[in-house]
Design a protein around this motif. Structure first.
Motif, PDB file in Angstrom:
ATOM      1  N   ILE A  44       0.788  -1.292  -0.173  1.00 40.52           N
ATOM      2  CA  ILE A  44       0.052  -0.128  -0.048  1.00 40.52           C
ATOM      3  C   ILE A  44       0.783   1.247   0.071  1.00 40.52           C
ATOM      4  O   ILE A  44       0.682   2.289  -0.835  1.00 40.52           O
ATOM      5  CB  ILE A  44      -0.905  -0.128   1.179  1.00 40.52           C
ATOM      6  CG1 ILE A  44      -2.167  -1.001   1.086  1.00 40.52           C
ATOM      7  CG2 ILE A  44      -1.701   1.433   1.528  1.00 40.52           C
ATOM      8  CD1 ILE A  44      -2.717  -1.446   2.045  1.00 40.52           C
ATOM      9  N   GLU A  45       1.927   1.161   0.779  1.00 43.82           N
ATOM     10  CA  GLU A  45       2.870   2.150   0.821  1.00 43.82           C
ATOM     11  C   GLU A  45       3.645   2.775  -0.330  1.00 43.82           C
ATOM     12  O   GLU A  45       3.894   3.730  -0.830  1.00 43.82           O
ATOM     13  CB  GLU A  45       3.579   2.512   2.076  1.00 43.82           C
ATOM     14  CG  GLU A  45       2.919   2.535   3.568  1.00 43.82           C
ATOM     15  CD  GLU A  45       1.832   3.715   3.699  1.00 43.82           C
ATOM     16  OE1 GLU A  45       2.094   4.763   2.992  1.00 43.82           O
ATOM     17  OE2 GLU A  45       0.767   3.407   4.100  1.00 43.82           O
ATOM     18  N   ASP A  46       3.959   1.554  -0.851  1.00 41.10           N
ATOM     19  CA  ASP A  46       4.603   1.607  -2.183  1.00 41.10           C
ATOM     20  C   ASP A  46       3.745   2.431  -3.207  1.00 41.10           C
ATOM     21  O   ASP A  46       3.907   2.966  -4.193  1.00 41.10           O
ATOM     22  CB  ASP A  46       4.979   0.519  -2.793  1.00 41.10           C
ATOM     23  CG  ASP A  46       6.180  -0.302  -2.046  1.00 41.10           C
ATOM     24  OD1 ASP A  46       6.945   0.517  -1.407  1.00 41.10           O
ATOM     25  OD2 ASP A  46       6.510  -1.663  -2.369  1.00 41.10           O
ATOM     26  N   ALA A  47       2.319   1.797  -3.242  1.00 43.06           N
ATOM     27  CA  ALA A  47       1.430   2.471  -4.184  1.00 43.06           C
ATOM     28  C   ALA A  47       1.177   3.884  -4.064  1.00 43.06           C
ATOM     29  O   ALA A  47       1.234   4.733  -4.826  1.00 43.06           O
ATOM     30  CB  ALA A  47       0.038   1.760  -4.102  1.00 43.06           C
ATOM     31  N   ILE A  51       1.679   7.279  -6.252  1.00 36.91           N
ATOM     32  CA  ILE A  51       0.557   8.322  -6.823  1.00 36.91           C
ATOM     33  C   ILE A  51       1.041   9.552  -6.146  1.00 36.91           C
ATOM     34  O   ILE A  51       0.953  10.721  -7.266  1.00 36.91           O
ATOM     35  CB  ILE A  51      -0.852   8.109  -5.878  1.00 36.91           C
ATOM     36  CG1 ILE A  51      -1.138   6.767  -5.786  1.00 36.91           C
ATOM     37  CG2 ILE A  51      -1.929   9.046  -6.159  1.00 36.91           C
ATOM     38  CD1 ILE A  51      -1.634   5.996  -7.111  1.00 36.91           C
ATOM     39  N   ALA A  52       1.736   9.763  -5.427  1.00 30.37           N
ATOM     40  CA  ALA A  52       2.197  11.160  -4.859  1.00 30.37           C
ATOM     41  C   ALA A  52       3.642  11.486  -5.920  1.00 30.37           C
ATOM     42  O   ALA A  52       3.409  12.666  -6.380  1.00 30.37           O
ATOM     43  CB  ALA A  52       3.234  10.816  -3.394  1.00 30.37           C
ATOM     44  N   GLU A  60       2.319  11.309   2.488  1.00 24.87           N
ATOM     45  CA  GLU A  60       1.395  11.378   3.492  1.00 24.87           C
ATOM     46  C   GLU A  60       0.349  12.299   2.966  1.00 24.87           C
ATOM     47  O   GLU A  60      -0.535  12.744   3.815  1.00 24.87           O
ATOM     48  CB  GLU A  60       2.240  11.969   4.644  1.00 24.87           C
ATOM     49  CG  GLU A  60       3.206  13.149   4.739  1.00 24.87           C
ATOM     50  CD  GLU A  60       4.435  12.985   3.988  1.00 24.87           C
ATOM     51  OE1 GLU A  60       4.600  12.132   3.404  1.00 24.87           O
ATOM     52  OE2 GLU A  60       5.225  14.056   4.388  1.00 24.87           O
ATOM     53  N   GLU A  61       0.444  12.970   1.835  1.00 25.98           N
ATOM     54  CA  GLU A  61      -0.439  14.083   1.337  1.00 25.98           C
ATOM     55  C   GLU A  61      -1.737  13.220   0.624  1.00 25.98           C
ATOM     56  O   GLU A  61      -2.838  13.846   0.173  1.00 25.98           O
ATOM     57  CB  GLU A  61      -0.097  15.136   0.557  1.00 25.98           C
ATOM     58  CG  GLU A  61       0.869  16.038   1.398  1.00 25.98           C
ATOM     59  CD  GLU A  61       1.634  17.077   0.588  1.00 25.98           C
ATOM     60  OE1 GLU A  61       1.478  18.109   1.147  1.00 25.98           O
ATOM     61  OE2 GLU A  61       2.041  16.638  -0.367  1.00 25.98           O
ATOM     62  N   GLU A 213      -5.719   4.732   7.719  1.00 30.72           N
ATOM     63  CA  GLU A 213      -5.385   6.121   6.695  1.00 30.72           C
ATOM     64  C   GLU A 213      -5.101   7.330   7.821  1.00 30.72           C
ATOM     65  O   GLU A 213      -5.663   8.470   7.722  1.00 30.72           O
ATOM     66  CB  GLU A 213      -6.520   6.490   5.800  1.00 30.72           C
ATOM     67  CG  GLU A 213      -6.604   5.713   4.585  1.00 30.72           C
ATOM     68  CD  GLU A 213      -5.262   5.682   3.443  1.00 30.72           C
ATOM     69  OE1 GLU A 213      -4.372   5.159   3.753  1.00 30.72           O
ATOM     70  OE2 GLU A 213      -5.477   6.346   2.407  1.00 30.72           O
ATOM     71  N   ARG A 214      -4.397   6.778   8.688  1.00 30.76           N
ATOM     72  CA  ARG A 214      -4.159   7.885   9.949  1.00 30.76           C
ATOM     73  C   ARG A 214      -5.583   8.593  10.448  1.00 30.76           C
ATOM     74  O   ARG A 214      -5.492   9.742  10.796  1.00 30.76           O
ATOM     75  CB  ARG A 214      -3.108   8.711   9.554  1.00 30.76           C
ATOM     76  CG  ARG A 214      -1.779   8.023   9.274  1.00 30.76           C
ATOM     77  CD  ARG A 214      -0.432   9.156   9.033  1.00 30.76           C
ATOM     78  NE  ARG A 214      -0.848   9.934   7.667  1.00 30.76           N
ATOM     79  CZ  ARG A 214      -0.550  11.166   7.630  1.00 30.76           C
ATOM     80  NH1 ARG A 214      -0.634  11.837   8.842  1.00 30.76           N
ATOM     81  NH2 ARG A 214      -0.789  11.776   6.587  1.00 30.76           N
ATOM     82  N   GLY A 215      -6.439   7.762  10.853  1.00 31.38           N
ATOM     83  CA  GLY A 215      -7.896   8.210  11.148  1.00 31.38           C
ATOM     84  C   GLY A 215      -8.613   9.088  10.039  1.00 31.38           C
ATOM     85  O   GLY A 215      -9.667   9.821  10.429  1.00 31.38           O
ATOM     86  N   ARG A 216      -8.180   9.010   8.907  1.00 33.09           N
ATOM     87  CA  ARG A 216      -8.801  10.235   8.009  1.00 33.09           C
ATOM     88  C   ARG A 216      -9.803   9.444   6.982  1.00 33.09           C
ATOM     89  O   ARG A 216     -10.651   9.747   6.240  1.00 33.09           O
ATOM     90  CB  ARG A 216      -7.782  10.668   6.993  1.00 33.09           C
ATOM     91  CG  ARG A 216      -7.058  11.622   7.862  1.00 33.09           C
ATOM     92  CD  ARG A 216      -5.856  12.392   7.062  1.00 33.09           C
ATOM     93  NE  ARG A 216      -5.002  11.362   6.096  1.00 33.09           N
ATOM     94  CZ  ARG A 216      -4.115  11.825   5.282  1.00 33.09           C
ATOM     95  NH1 ARG A 216      -3.835  13.212   5.012  1.00 33.09           N
ATOM     96  NH2 ARG A 216      -3.307  11.014   4.602  1.00 33.09           N
TER      97      ARG A 216
END
Lengths: 384, 144
Positions: A44-47, A51-52, A60-61, A213-216
């Motif tokens: 997930i973090e690679d993806a 995108i970023a 993180e945005e 998603e860090r609570g988002r």
């Protein structure tokens, strides 16, 4: 089959499919602290990073959502009850949710679909204008509009669902606070999208009840879809797809436009010549109904397109976009959108021109309407 | 060109179109429509319904045998969608040879049955031809 409906959805890229198949073997819930969970979270973090990179944001945005519609709904949910200004040609997921939740003011567009000037009071919290419109392909000058919104103290969101991969996008250069993107318009899977949230921008979760998603955004991570989206984003960045669209697809689109306007009487362009995406061409055929054109193209020539006709929309209303630009219901009902992909060829255009003139001619001949009401001197509308 | 893998994979098997085969057949080969100028067709009565602003309009023209009051010929024109075209084509076939009163009794359901069904949100499109025929019959009755 000649598929010219890429703006509706694009075929899955082999690269995305491969990444998804690999992710299907990841068994852990990505939120879990055990080893399989970590493997899933790594994918997930690679993806997220992909995108970023594609839009020049920080990982993180990037917030994963279920797609463009959820991203747009998330935006209007942040500004509940507040003054927001949205353009008349936004996607319904933005337009309708803004009307429902916010005190929405509609910003008019010119006949090309452009917001010319942004005049808002300092009481506005948010302004939302599409980067590129899904029906016409019209590109708005987001850098200029965001600057104007910021000058009045409003935040700025842009829906870049159609623009992603078709033109170069840099969120830092555009200086937007939020941006909507979607996976399946760039060859990733359906059901996954993202929202860019500039560091420090106000945020309220739309889906609540979980720490993901860090609570988002609550909800178990869609590891497989996210991996597919990441692979599609990587493909776009590595191949600079916007350059291929510009060099290979724009000339094809322009050739089809020219041949339609030359060979088909009472045809006119809804898509502007300049400031438009390289892959969208929207045309109207006076007195010929759009759903019929679309279905004859499908049945006789296996040519796949879209229409702004009410009969195709399901809600009985003509395209709100063409009503906003040309304010003519007949023109809206008679519109057809051809949207190209990286695979489109000259042969596809030849194939369209083999069937389209005859279909339009027949529908115009059996029509109760008489073509010819568009003014000849208005050369933009390209009447023969 | 894109290879149609979907069909090969069998996802489309049996339902290649949103409409039935009969609807498709009438859409591709509509019966009794009029190409070109409607003033050149000598009809006994006509009716026009619908509104192009709403996306559909239908014109129905009939010839009637004065003695038997039977509809001898039907011609129609439309600015309409596939459902409107197919259902009016079907209606024009159903109406021919019937008396005016019999033709008035043709229901939207009868047209739908004839076509083997229409998608639910398309039902109103099939009513259009039906209303145009009723308007034409009413026009005839006013004149005679």
């Amino acid at each position: 089959m000649v598929y010219l409906d890429y703006s509706a959805t694009s075929p899955l890229l082999p690269e995305a499919k491969k990444a998804m198949l690999a992710a299907m073997d990841l068994i852990g819930n990505a939120s879990a602290l055990h080893t399989p969970g970590h493997f899933a979270m790594n994918a997930i973090e690679d993806a997220r990073e992909e995108i970023a990179k594609l839009i020049n944001a920080e990982p993180e945005e990037i917030l994963f959502t279920s797609g463009g519609s959820e991203s747009n709904n998330t935006i209007t949910n942040i500004f509940v009850g507040q003054n927001v200004a949205v353009s008349a040609i936004e996607h319904p997921s933005l337009l309708e949710s803004a009307r429902l939740r916010c005190n929405a003011t509609i910003i008019p567009v010119n006949k090309y679909g452009n917001v010319e000037t942004l005049e808002i009071e300092p009481t506005f919290s948010l302004c939302s204008i599409m980067l590129a419109n899904n029906e016409l392909g019209t590109i708005n000058d987001i850098k200029k509009l965001a600057k104007a919104a910021h000058a009045k103290g409003a935040l700025f969101h842009t829906d870049a669902t159609q623009a992603l991969g078709k033109i170069k996008i840099d969120v830092k250069d555009l200086d937007v606070d939020y941006m909507t993107v979607s996976s399946h318009k760039i060859g990733g899977p359906v059901g996954i999208g993202a929202l860019y949230i500039k560091k420090g921008s106000p945020f309220t979760p739309f889906v609540i009840g979980g720490h993901q998603e860090r609570g988002r955004r609550a909800g178990t991570y869609q590891t497989v879809n996210i991996a597919g989206f990441g692979a599609a984003a990587k493909y776009a960045r590595e191949h600079k797809t916007w350059e291929i669209y510009e060099e290979k697809i724009r000339p094809l689109r322009d050739e089809l436009a020219k041949r339609i306007l030359t060979d088909i009487p009472y045809s006119s362009k809804n898509t502007p010549d300049s400031n438009s995406l390289p892959n969208i061409l929207n045309v109207s055929f006076e007195a010929a109904e759009g759903e019929s054109i679309q279905l004859y193209l499908d049945a006789e020539g296996e040519i796949i397109t879209s229409t702004g006709s009410a009969c195709a929309s399901g809600d009985g209303k003509p395209s709100h976009v063409i009503m906003a630009t040309r304010n003519d219901a007949e023109i809206a009902h008679s519109s057809v959108r051809f949207s190209f992909g990286l695979d489109s060829t000259k042969k596809d255009i030849d194939h369209v021109m083999k069937y389209l003139p005859g279909i339009v001619d027949r529908l115009q001949k059996i029509s109760t309407l008489h073509a010819g009401k568009i003014k000849k001197e208005d050369s933009y509308y390209g009447r023969k | 060109m894109v290879e149609n893998k979907t069909a090969a994979n069998g996802f489309l098997a049996g339902t290649p179109w949103v409409y039935t085969e009969t609807v498709k057949e009438h859409f591709l080969n509509p019966r009794n429509f009029l190409m070109g100028n409607e003033n050149e067709y000598q009809c006994d009565a006509k009716g026009i319904v619908g509104n192009p602003i709403c996306g559909d309009q239908m014109l129905m023209m009939i010839k009637v045998d004065e003695k038997s009051k039977k509809i001898t010929d039907v011609k129609w024109k439309t600015y309409g969608c596939a459902s409107a075209i197919a259902s009016t084509s079907a209606l024009s076939e159903l109406a021919k040879g019937r008396t005016l009163d019999e033709a008035l009794k043709i229901t939207a359901e009868e047209i739908e049955d004839y076509l083997g069904g229409l998608p639910k949100h398309k039902f109103h499109c099939s009513v259009l031809g039906h209303e145009a025929l009723a308007a034409a019959i009413s026009d005839y009755k006013k004149k005679h």
